[in-house]
Write a protein that holds these residues in place. Structure first.
Motif, PDB file in Angstrom:
ATOM      1  N   MET A   1      33.464  37.645  56.961  1.00 51.59           N
ATOM      2  CA  MET A   1      33.671  39.076  57.221  1.00 51.59           C
ATOM      3  C   MET A   1      34.158  39.271  58.663  1.00 51.59           C
ATOM      4  O   MET A   1      33.687  38.597  59.572  1.00 51.59           O
ATOM      5  N   ASN A   2      35.135  40.183  58.838  1.00 50.49           N
ATOM      6  CA  ASN A   2      35.633  40.441  60.186  1.00 50.49           C
ATOM      7  C   ASN A   2      34.562  41.137  61.015  1.00 50.49           C
ATOM      8  O   ASN A   2      33.715  41.839  60.477  1.00 50.49           O
ATOM      9  N   VAL A   3      34.666  40.943  62.342  1.00 52.16           N
ATOM     10  CA  VAL A   3      33.730  41.646  63.232  1.00 52.16           C
ATOM     11  C   VAL A   3      34.087  43.133  63.219  1.00 52.16           C
ATOM     12  O   VAL A   3      35.237  43.505  63.435  1.00 52.16           O
ATOM     13  N   GLN A   4      33.100  43.961  62.928  1.00 51.81           N
ATOM     14  CA  GLN A   4      33.332  45.408  62.806  1.00 51.81           C
ATOM     15  C   GLN A   4      32.950  46.104  64.112  1.00 51.81           C
ATOM     16  O   GLN A   4      32.082  45.634  64.825  1.00 51.81           O
ATOM     17  N   GLU A   5      33.598  47.254  64.343  1.00 51.70           N
ATOM     18  CA  GLU A   5      33.197  48.077  65.482  1.00 51.70           C
ATOM     19  C   GLU A   5      32.345  49.217  64.959  1.00 51.70           C
ATOM     20  O   GLU A   5      32.736  49.881  63.998  1.00 51.70           O
ATOM     21  N   ARG A   6      31.182  49.419  65.510  1.00 50.42           N
ATOM     22  CA  ARG A   6      30.302  50.499  65.065  1.00 50.42           C
ATOM     23  C   ARG A   6      30.165  51.523  66.185  1.00 50.42           C
ATOM     24  O   ARG A   6      29.548  51.259  67.213  1.00 50.42           O
TER      25      ARG A   6
ATOM     26  N   SER B   1      26.753  34.117  63.565  1.00 48.53           N
ATOM     27  CA  SER B   1      28.101  34.587  63.923  1.00 48.53           C
ATOM     28  C   SER B   1      28.068  36.074  64.291  1.00 48.53           C
ATOM     29  O   SER B   1      27.109  36.777  63.986  1.00 48.53           O
ATOM     30  N   GLU B   2      29.144  36.535  64.945  1.00 49.79           N
ATOM     31  CA  GLU B   2      29.210  37.951  65.323  1.00 49.79           C
ATOM     32  C   GLU B   2      29.503  38.808  64.101  1.00 49.79           C
ATOM     33  O   GLU B   2      30.422  38.513  63.340  1.00 49.79           O
ATOM     34  N   VAL B   3      28.733  39.846  63.920  1.00 51.37           N
ATOM     35  CA  VAL B   3      28.928  40.762  62.789  1.00 51.37           C
ATOM     36  C   VAL B   3      29.578  42.053  63.259  1.00 51.37           C
ATOM     37  O   VAL B   3      30.476  42.583  62.617  1.00 51.37           O
ATOM     38  N   ALA B   4      29.088  42.569  64.379  1.00 50.84           N
ATOM     39  CA  ALA B   4      29.583  43.881  64.825  1.00 50.84           C
ATOM     40  C   ALA B   4      29.473  44.023  66.335  1.00 50.84           C
ATOM     41  O   ALA B   4      28.598  43.445  66.975  1.00 50.84           O
ATOM     42  N   ILE B   5      30.414  44.797  66.870  1.00 49.43           N
ATOM     43  CA  ILE B   5      30.329  45.268  68.252  1.00 49.43           C
ATOM     44  C   ILE B   5      29.850  46.710  68.159  1.00 49.43           C
ATOM     45  O   ILE B   5      30.488  47.544  67.508  1.00 49.43           O
TER      46      ILE B   5
END
Ligand code: NAD
Length: 486
Positions: A1-6, A30-34
């Motif tokens: 899954m791509n890293v999402q911006e929240r 892994s990075e999930v979200a910024i």
């Protein structure tokens, strides 16, 4: 899954922040979200927007329109079902099967349930006799509480947040909501849904951040917030109580637990073993209602323990998307440190480790995640910290008992009072023991099952007030008593 911006959602707009933090996957690190962390000023903007919306079209909206909107929100969640499931799974690591059978359907259902209930929410009225014989009509009307601060935890993120949002919106309130820093995603998707179905700007605001000295504290201490509804740890509830004291905000608290299960020798064995295993291990033990103390009538003790051990060892920690996966990781490495500290403590306190007690080895990226083994202990005294403190992991201590009164006394010997589950085929005993439990919800031959119109909450350190049905609507509305002399 791509890293999402929240981003934060304030007054109908998605707003970034100069300060951001990274949400990591508990599955493989892994990075999930910024995530854009709101500062005090942004929280203030959200509160002002919410205050303004109370006076705008939302405040004048007829009940039927509000009810229709709640139903459109439910449909909006369902229309993006896969996105919600993916977001919840990415944040929590829980199996897709769990998110798609529990978290997301209940998230939608909460809006429908309260759309139905609010339609029949009546008020009291009495005719009062007066000395002059003409009498008076005395009735109460219900108004929204105002701007409600919603602060929710990470274990069932969408389910628990919408459990508060739906009745609050049904009553005509406006919201400043803060999801846990561990689970920012489904609340952000929900903002997109609300936006799309036409919830007016300012009615629903999402703020991202942490607790102390961050968004959580900025909400609880804001004098433009009229009430706080919170689900999380008891210690956090206590901190929030202090924070709201100067502005005397009403609070609704769903807090921690150290729940007991009681298994009698006359139980339906297979149902009891399966039911207790599900209660202890579901969502990797990260359910406030999960029993971490199990008392088994002595004649059944060894057989029941063997059955539970077999169930514990049957959980499959596959990748979240695999159909065979039945247990995910804990929410974070930080939480794993806490749970593992209890695994260590249990040994020091003299427990026999029946199964588990450590960290599984995968030989792949999951070794960077936050997995722990499902764990069962025996042999601890009731005074052991492992038996007294909430761990919030896939673990339980199993102890034998001889007499019904003894089991009741041990189950109630805790400062918490959230839930209990009793297993017996003796109908009278089932009722008797269930009623003797000092808890908010007492199950017999089941766990987690509940009509959403009934009261839900905790006694003792497990909470203040009740949610569910009319209990929720009572919290989210303020009565005005009108008395008219005839
Ligand atoms: P937590 O108390 O650490 O955090 C919950 C929320 O409060 C988060 O959004 C967090 O950012 C915020 N927060 C933390 N400190 C704050 C502060 N000082 N002021 C304002 N906000 C603050 O809880 P958690 O770890 O997310 O969740 C696990 C806990 O929740 C467990 O104790 C569990 O039993 C409890 N829980 C209870 C229920 C229930 O219905 N009784 C349901 C689910 C979880």
């Amino acid at each position: 899954m791509n890293v999402q911006e929240r981003k934060n959602y304030i007054n109908g707009r998605f707003v970034g922040s100069a300060k951001q933090f990274t949400k990591l996957s508990p599955v493989d690190g892994s990075e999930v979200a910024i995530v854009h962390e709101a500062d005090r000023d942004m929280v203030d903007q959200a509160v002002q927007a919410a205050r303004g919306a109370l006076k705008g079209p939302w405040g004048r909206m007829p009940l039927q329109e509000r009810v229709d909107l709640l139903r459109r929100i439910a449909a909006g969640i369902e229309a993006r079902f896969e996105d919600f499931v993916a977001a919840e799974v990415a944040d929590t690591g829980k199996p897709v099967s769990l998110a798609s059978h529990l978290d997301i359907p209940r998230g939608a259902a909460n809006f429908r349930v309260f759309a139905d209930i609010v339609r029949t929410y009546g008020t009291e009225s009495y005719f009062l006799d007066t000395p002059d014989g003409k009498g008076a009509v005395n009735y109460a009307i219900r108004k929204p509480l105002g701007v409600v601060g919603v602060i929710s935890p990470w274990n069932l993120p969408l389910l628990l947040m919408t459990w508060k949002l739906a009745p609050a919106l049904a009553c005509g309130n406006t919201i400043v909501a803060k999801p846990s820093e561990e689970t920012p995603s489904t609340a952000t998707l929900l903002a997109e849904v609300m936006h799309g179905v036409g919830v007016p700007p300012g009615v629903f605001n999402v703020i991202h951040g942490f607790g102390p000295d961050s968004a959580g504290e900025f909400i609880t201490t804001h004098d433009g917030v009229d009430g706080i509804t919170f689900t999380g740890e008891t210690g956090t509830g206590s901190a929030i109580m202090k924070a709201v004291a100067p502005t005397v905000k009403p609070v609704s608290f769903e807090l921690g637990g150290k729940n007991a299960g009681i298994v009698f020798a006359d139980c339906d064995f297979d149902a009891a073993v399966a039911g207790m295993a599900n209660a202890i291990f579901s969502n990797c033990g990260q359910v406030c209602l999960a029993p971490e103390r199990v008392y088994v009538e002595r004649p059944l003790f060894e057989r029941f323990l063997a059955g539970l051990k077999q169930k514990a060892e049957g959980y499959i920690m596959g990748w979240p998307g695999e159909a065979k996966t039945s247990m995910g990781p804990l929410i974070s490495k930080l939480h794993r440190e806490k749970v593992l500290s209890y695994y260590e403590l249990a040994r020091k306190e003299g427990a026999t480790v029946v199964t588990g007690g450590g960290v599984p080895k995968f030989g792949d990226a999951r070794d960077n995640g936050a997995y722990v083994q499902p764990t069962l202990w025996t042999g601890l005294p009731e005074t052991a910290r492992t038996v007294r403190e909430e761990i919030f992991g896939p673990c339980a201590h199993i102890a034998p008992f001889d007499k019904e009164e003894e089991a009741i006394a041990m189950a109630n010997d805790t400062r918490y009072g959230l839930a209990s589950t009793v297993w017996t085929t003796n109908l009278s005993r089932g009722h008797r023991v269930a009623q003797a439990m000092e808890v908010g919800i007492s199950w017999v031959n089941c766990w987690f099952l509940r009509d959403l119109r009934t009261p839900f909450g905790g006694a003792k350190l497990s909470g203040i007030g009740r949610e569910g049905g009319l209990h929720s609507l009572n919290f989210y509305s303020e009565p005005t008593n009108v008395c008219v002399k005839l």
